[in-house]
Design a protein around this motif. Structure first.
Motif, PDB file in Angstrom:
ATOM      1  N   SER A 154     -12.467  -0.537  -3.666  1.00 47.14           N
ATOM      2  CA  SER A 154     -11.945   0.596  -4.427  1.00 47.14           C
ATOM      3  C   SER A 154     -12.927   1.752  -4.424  1.00 47.14           C
ATOM      4  CB  SER A 154     -11.660   0.184  -5.877  1.00 47.14           C
ATOM      5  OG  SER A 154     -10.718  -0.870  -5.937  1.00 47.14           O
ATOM      6  N   GLN A 204      -7.546   2.339  -3.574  1.00 46.04           N
ATOM      7  CA  GLN A 204      -7.949   0.953  -3.338  1.00 46.04           C
ATOM      8  C   GLN A 204      -7.401   0.459  -2.008  1.00 46.04           C
ATOM      9  OE1 GLN A 204      -7.180  -2.076  -6.529  1.00 46.04           O
ATOM     10  NE2 GLN A 204      -6.302  -3.266  -4.855  1.00 46.04           N
ATOM     11  N   THR A 222     -10.673  -6.853  -2.442  1.00 49.32           N
ATOM     12  CA  THR A 222     -10.318  -5.454  -2.624  1.00 49.32           C
ATOM     13  C   THR A 222     -11.557  -4.581  -2.471  1.00 49.32           C
ATOM     14  OG1 THR A 222     -10.712  -5.424  -5.026  1.00 49.32           O
ATOM     15  CG2 THR A 222      -8.519  -6.102  -4.275  1.00 49.32           C
ATOM     16  N   ASP A 248       1.781   1.878  -3.533  1.00 47.86           N
ATOM     17  CA  ASP A 248       0.674   2.468  -4.285  1.00 47.86           C
ATOM     18  C   ASP A 248       0.567   3.963  -4.000  1.00 47.86           C
ATOM     19  OD1 ASP A 248      -1.734   2.021  -6.010  1.00 47.86           O
ATOM     20  OD2 ASP A 248      -2.762   2.773  -4.229  1.00 47.86           O
ATOM     21  N   TYR A 296      -3.222  -4.369  -7.322  1.00 45.67           N
ATOM     22  CA  TYR A 296      -3.800  -3.045  -7.581  1.00 45.67           C
ATOM     23  C   TYR A 296      -4.040  -2.777  -9.067  1.00 45.67           C
ATOM     24  CZ  TYR A 296      -2.932  -1.679  -2.710  1.00 45.67           C
ATOM     25  OH  TYR A 296      -2.944  -1.593  -1.336  1.00 45.67           O
ATOM     26  N   HIS A 326       0.842  -1.204   0.000  1.00 44.25           N
ATOM     27  CA  HIS A 326       0.000   0.000   0.000  1.00 44.25           C
ATOM     28  C   HIS A 326       0.877   1.254   0.000  1.00 44.25           C
ATOM     29  CE1 HIS A 326      -3.900   1.985   1.756  1.00 44.25           C
ATOM     30  NE2 HIS A 326      -3.555   2.478   0.582  1.00 44.25           N
TER      31      HIS A 326
END
Length: 594
Positions: free
Chosen positions: A589, A578, A587, A102, A138, A99
């Motif tokens: 989002s 996400q 997931t 991301d 992702y 994460h």
């Protein structure tokens, strides 16, 4: 502020460098270096991810040596490494570090103006596993991915070391394992060896949770590499003392990318991009990146994956009956018998057998997470049932839903918009009602819907019990009726689709539903949607559990995250952010209507 190059970058040819920080998902500020493009025609950005134990300074030489002057370069210090905060070698989870990545890529894109489609990621060792997991989970639309000696399987030379680490962590909690790899086994370059041995920012420890979850994430993405369609180049060090070759080759062979390359570099040690003869590897990288930007980006269209694709083949296999006299047929018959017996004493299993294990009633029971059953034995069986990895993932999905619903409401409020909520298939409504009650900003109205009268009645009772009836309603409606969704008033500003599309294989149904939601919304409206890109128990679910559809087998065709995101984008939404659980199952989002 402009900085001079560090010891890892020849000062005579170094590109100007800046140092900065970005705020990650939990507010932690992580350090990174940035080298602006120096060419006359900027093309994009290259993100460099360092090895485990190291930091951005160890890859700084690549900004110059790759010779890609038309690209800006970025390199971070991962959480717990280099000049970033945190206990050395530690992160709350491998998923948290994914994460972080991301957030870093989105920060680079937002602050530089370079679209994600024009970003290349070059990653080495543990950084390569992190990058691969991020691309798998992702589904970022990056231009290319370069992996150097990905640590899909670290060589722990002590027999049963991984099992011992797992046992000790279970008994004592997280602890740290030191790396004793000598620099001379990482590279043949004497300057790199000397700088490694004298670098105060290199840390030897790695937290046990990260080491174990590294193995788990690697096994998952190697096995499901067909989900990755990004153009990918692999550089495998031929004489690697640190990681095994076989998983790297399996990953390459499983890759779903139409454009992929594999180069085995004879004699190279593990520090592929810091080897004495690294010019060989860098020439391949430079050629690969130049080729990707010399042609239009051509993403694979996955919107018909329900008709033809590897997840369709997987679902077809799971739906095929087994020979009742075969070992597997007998095994799953006994499993179904055990479930029926368990339903006699476990309330959760009983609910699943009665209403379907995918029903709103079962999910509400899982959310409640309070073991019940006949006597102590029944409660213990129910506890085991509720602790199944899929149900743990469901409960984490609920937390992620609440988080993104809250963020969505705050985003709408900040934009001065109304906040009318719509959940098109709310089940009993527990997760969305909990989200409303805990949200920092109360919505103007909330309309919950479901196709099942049982769920509608349960939801209405819950609304009344919580005293939310003045602005929350529950109605019976088909979530796949696009025209009905498009006609909803007031027009929703925040729509939610949770756990629904995962139950239906046909993308045409999902497209019709998403189209109806999109037509009901004004630009700037938000969509919260879920997906299940992977699950470790697909066969158990298909062979042993029943669905809400008349007791039929619960066979799921999973959608890769890229497939799901393409369906959402086609309907007219732009994905913003996400969340995913630490096991890589579910997931959640948030997307914006464009």
């Amino acid at each position: 502020m402009l900085q001079t190059a560090d010891s890892e970058q020849p000062s005579s040819t170094a590109r100007p460098m800046r140092e900065s920080e970005f705020a990650s998902h939990d507010g932690t500020r992580l350090f990174y270096r940035m080298w602006p493009a120096t060419g006359a025609s900027p093309k994009g950005a290259v993100i460099l991810l360092h090895r485990g134990h190291e930091h951005s300074g160890r890859v700084a030489h690549l900004a110059t040596e790759l010779g890609l002057d038309d690209f800006a370069f970025y390199a971070w210090d991962a959480r717990g490494h280099g000049r970033s905060p945190g206990e050395r070698g530690y992160s709350p989870s491998f998923a948290a570090s994914t994460h972080d990545l991301d957030c870093f890529v989105r920060h680079v894109s937002e602050t530089s103006g370079v679209s994600v489609e024009d970003i290349v990621v070059i990653a080495q060792s543990v950084g390569a596993v992190l990058a691969t997991t991020w691309v798998h989970d992702y589904a970022p639309p990056i231009r290319a991915l370069v992996l150097a000696s990905p640590a899909f399987s670290v060589k722990l030379y002590v027999p049963f070391a991984k099992e011992g680490i797992a046992l000790w962590e279970k008994l004592k909690g997280t602890f740290f394992v030191n790396s004793y790899v000598k620099a001379r086994f990482l590279t043949h370059d004497p300057e790199r060896i000397a700088s490694y041995e004298s670098d105060p920012l290199i840390s030897r420890p790695i937290a046990s949770n990260i080491l174990l979850q590294l193995y788990e994430a690697a096994a998952r993405v190697v096995g499901d590499a067909r989900a990755i369609t990004v153009p990918t180049q692999m550089l495998i060090s031929g004489s690697d003392w640190v990681v095994r070759h076989a998983p790297q080759h399996r990953f390459y062979e499983n890759l779903g990318s139409r454009i992929k390359e594999r180069h085995v570099l004879a004699g190279f040690y593990h520090d592929t991009l810091g080897e004495k003869d690294r010019a060989i590897a860098l020439a391949e990288i430079r050629r690969f990146i130049d080729a990707r930007f010399a042609e239009p980006r051509a993403p694979v269209d996955l919107r018909t994956a329900h008709i033809q694709g590897y997840t369709k083949d997987e679902a077809d296999r799971l739906a095929s009956p087994l020979d009742a006299t075969s070992p597997r047929g007998i095994y799953w018959a006994l499993s179904r018998l055990n479930i029926r017996l368990g339903a006699l004493v476990s309330e959760g299993i009983k609910t699943g057998v009665k209403t379907g294990f995918d029903s709103g009633s079962t999910l509400d029971y899982v959310y409640e997470n309070r073991p019940r059953g006949l006597g102590l034995g029944g409660r213990l069986i129910d506890k085991v049932f509720l602790e199944a990895i899929g149900w743990r993932g469901i409960r984490q999905r609920k937390l992620h839903l609440q988080e993104l619903i809250d963020r969505g409401l705050l985003r709408l409020k900040a934009a001065g918009r109304s906040t009318h909520m719509l959940d098109i298939a709310a089940g009993h409504g527990r997760y969305v009602l909990d989200a409303i009650e805990t949200a920092a900003a109360r919505p103007d109205s909330a309309r919950l819907q479901d196709y099942s009268p049982v769920n509608v009645d349960a939801g209405r009772n819950s609304i009344a019990a919580r005293g939310l009836g003045d602005f929350v309603s529950f109605r019976q409606q088909d979530a796949f009726d696009g025209e009905g969704l498009a006609a909803i008033t007031p027009a929703p500003d925040l729509a939610i689709v949770s756990g629904l599309y995962e139950l239906f294989s046909d993308n045409a149904m999902i497209a019709a539903s998403l189209d109806g939601i999109a037509r009901a919304m004004r630009p700037g409206g938000l969509l919260v949607y879920t997906n299940q890109p992977w699950h470790p128990q697909l066969e158990m679910i298909a062979r042993a559990l029943t669905s809400h559809r008349g007791g039929e087998a619960w066979v799921m065709r999973r959608r890769t995250q890229e497939e799901m995101d393409q369906l959402v984008a086609t309907a007219g939404f732009r994905k913003i952010e996400q969340r995913i659980d630490q096991w890589g199952i579910f997931t959640v989002s948030l997307a914006e209507r464009v």
